[in-house]
Design a protein around this motif. Structure first.
Motif, PDB file in Angstrom:
ATOM      1  N   UNK A 190       0.826  -1.201   0.000  1.00 53.05           N
ATOM      2  CA  UNK A 190       0.000   0.000   0.000  1.00 53.05           C
ATOM      3  C   UNK A 190       0.863   1.255   0.000  1.00 53.05           C
ATOM      4  N   UNK A 191       0.260   2.364  -0.461  1.00 53.04           N
ATOM      5  CA  UNK A 191       0.974   3.635  -0.574  1.00 53.04           C
ATOM      6  C   UNK A 191       2.145   3.537  -1.548  1.00 53.04           C
ATOM      7  N   UNK A 192       2.057   2.548  -2.446  1.00 52.69           N
ATOM      8  CA  UNK A 192       3.064   2.342  -3.487  1.00 52.69           C
ATOM      9  C   UNK A 192       4.470   2.101  -2.935  1.00 52.69           C
ATOM     10  N   UNK A 193       4.528   1.589  -1.717  1.00 50.72           N
ATOM     11  CA  UNK A 193       5.829   1.247  -1.144  1.00 50.72           C
ATOM     12  C   UNK A 193       6.312  -0.077  -1.737  1.00 50.72           C
ATOM     13  N   UNK A 194       7.588  -0.179  -1.987  1.00 47.93           N
ATOM     14  CA  UNK A 194       8.173  -1.393  -2.556  1.00 47.93           C
ATOM     15  C   UNK A 194       9.178  -1.991  -1.572  1.00 47.93           C
ATOM     16  N   UNK A 195       9.438  -3.287  -1.728  1.00 49.09           N
ATOM     17  CA  UNK A 195      10.336  -3.991  -0.805  1.00 49.09           C
ATOM     18  C   UNK A 195      11.218  -4.939  -1.596  1.00 49.09           C
ATOM     19  N   UNK A 196      12.505  -4.738  -1.455  1.00 49.14           N
ATOM     20  CA  UNK A 196      13.488  -5.634  -2.065  1.00 49.14           C
ATOM     21  C   UNK A 196      13.964  -6.607  -0.994  1.00 49.14           C
ATOM     22  N   UNK A 197      13.992  -7.902  -1.271  1.00 46.40           N
ATOM     23  CA  UNK A 197      14.379  -8.881  -0.243  1.00 46.40           C
ATOM     24  C   UNK A 197      15.802  -8.657   0.250  1.00 46.40           C
ATOM     25  N   UNK A 198      15.984  -8.820   1.575  1.00 46.72           N
ATOM     26  CA  UNK A 198      17.312  -8.681   2.153  1.00 46.72           C
ATOM     27  C   UNK A 198      18.217  -9.836   1.738  1.00 46.72           C
ATOM     28  N   UNK A 199      17.634 -11.025   1.564  1.00 44.19           N
ATOM     29  CA  UNK A 199      18.349 -12.176   1.031  1.00 44.19           C
ATOM     30  C   UNK A 199      17.363 -12.970   0.189  1.00 44.19           C
ATOM     31  N   UNK A 200      17.837 -13.789  -0.747  1.00 41.09           N
ATOM     32  CA  UNK A 200      16.927 -14.461  -1.689  1.00 41.09           C
ATOM     33  C   UNK A 200      15.781 -15.188  -0.986  1.00 41.09           C
TER      34      UNK A 200
END
Length: 237
Positions: A190-200
């Motif tokens: 939500x709120x167009x927040x994105x998340x890149x994984x800390x590890x695979x």
């Protein structure tokens, strides 16, 4: 299913580790004999503690015998026990109430005179036996690959007269397959927040808002990790 590797070591210690026993004397308990019989079926061992046997090839376990010291057999017209025979012939003391193994067609030996050789565990026993034997197997892919490479010689394909006669050879080197590691996807909240994984394959979901939030009705959580019987955690909204 991954190949299982059985390590080399004193046979009693291997059996005690399999049964999760701290005292080797507990191996001879009646409830443990059937489990050991299934576990050791087809396993190759050496008689390493007797003079004249150290350089002989490994033999396959055919059966497990309890109280091996008191088993009697005929030798030169005399009825003697396994304990008496090993004391006279090998100056080896067979402990009281110890287990024995029948190896191939060569006879009976006390378990504490034997040790396993490193080998691939190819026993086709029950799933419970295989699952417990998996604990001996390396956990990481690199360790499993090393174990398979080391244990390859136990298969003895290069010494098979049948394969040679058929003109078949087996490459001892593992097949190499090229591949590529796909990048982990970026999650959008939500709120167009994105998340890149800390590890695979791992994303931190703490304090994240879903794109389309929804209400959660009555729910129940059952914790099966070391929980007391019939213990429930309940929360209703």
């Amino acid at each position: 299913m991954q190949p299982l590797r059985l390590p080399g070591g004193p046979l009693e210690a291997i059996c005690a580790e399999y049964l999760k026993l701290r005292n080797l004397r507990d191996l001879n308990k009646p409830e443990n004999i059937p489990r050991l019989r299934l576990f050791l079926k087809g396993v190759k061992v050496e008689v390493s503690e007797l003079p004249g046997h150290q350089n002989k090839r490994a033999k396959t376990v055919k059966d497990i015998l309890s109280n091996v010291a008191d088993i009697r057999f005929e030798k030169d017209g005399e009825s003697i026990t396994i304990r008496e025979h090993f004391d006279r012939a090998h100056l080896f003391t067979v402990r009281s109430n110890s287990l024995g193994v029948k190896l191939g067609n060569d006879g009976i030996f006390p378990m504490h005179a034997c040790r396993t050789i490193e080998q691939l565990y190819r026993n086709r026993s029950s799933p419970d036996v295989v699952r417990e034997a998996l604990e001996f197997s390396p956990k990481t892919p690199a360790a499993r690959m090393e174990a398979i490479t080391v244990s390859w010689q136990q298969l003895q394909y290069s010494q098979s007269s049948f394969l040679r006669g058929a003109g078949i050879s087996v490459n001892p080197q593992a097949l190499t397959v090229r591949g590529r590691l796909l990048p982990s996807p970026v999650l959008t909240f939500g709120n167009k927040a994105s998340l890149t994984p800390q590890r695979p394959g791992t994303w931190d979901m703490l304090q994240k808002t879903f794109t389309e939030p929804a209400s959660l009705g009555p729910w129940t959580v059952v914790d099966l990790a070391q929980a007391a019987p019939n213990t429930l955690t309940r929360n209703e909204t």
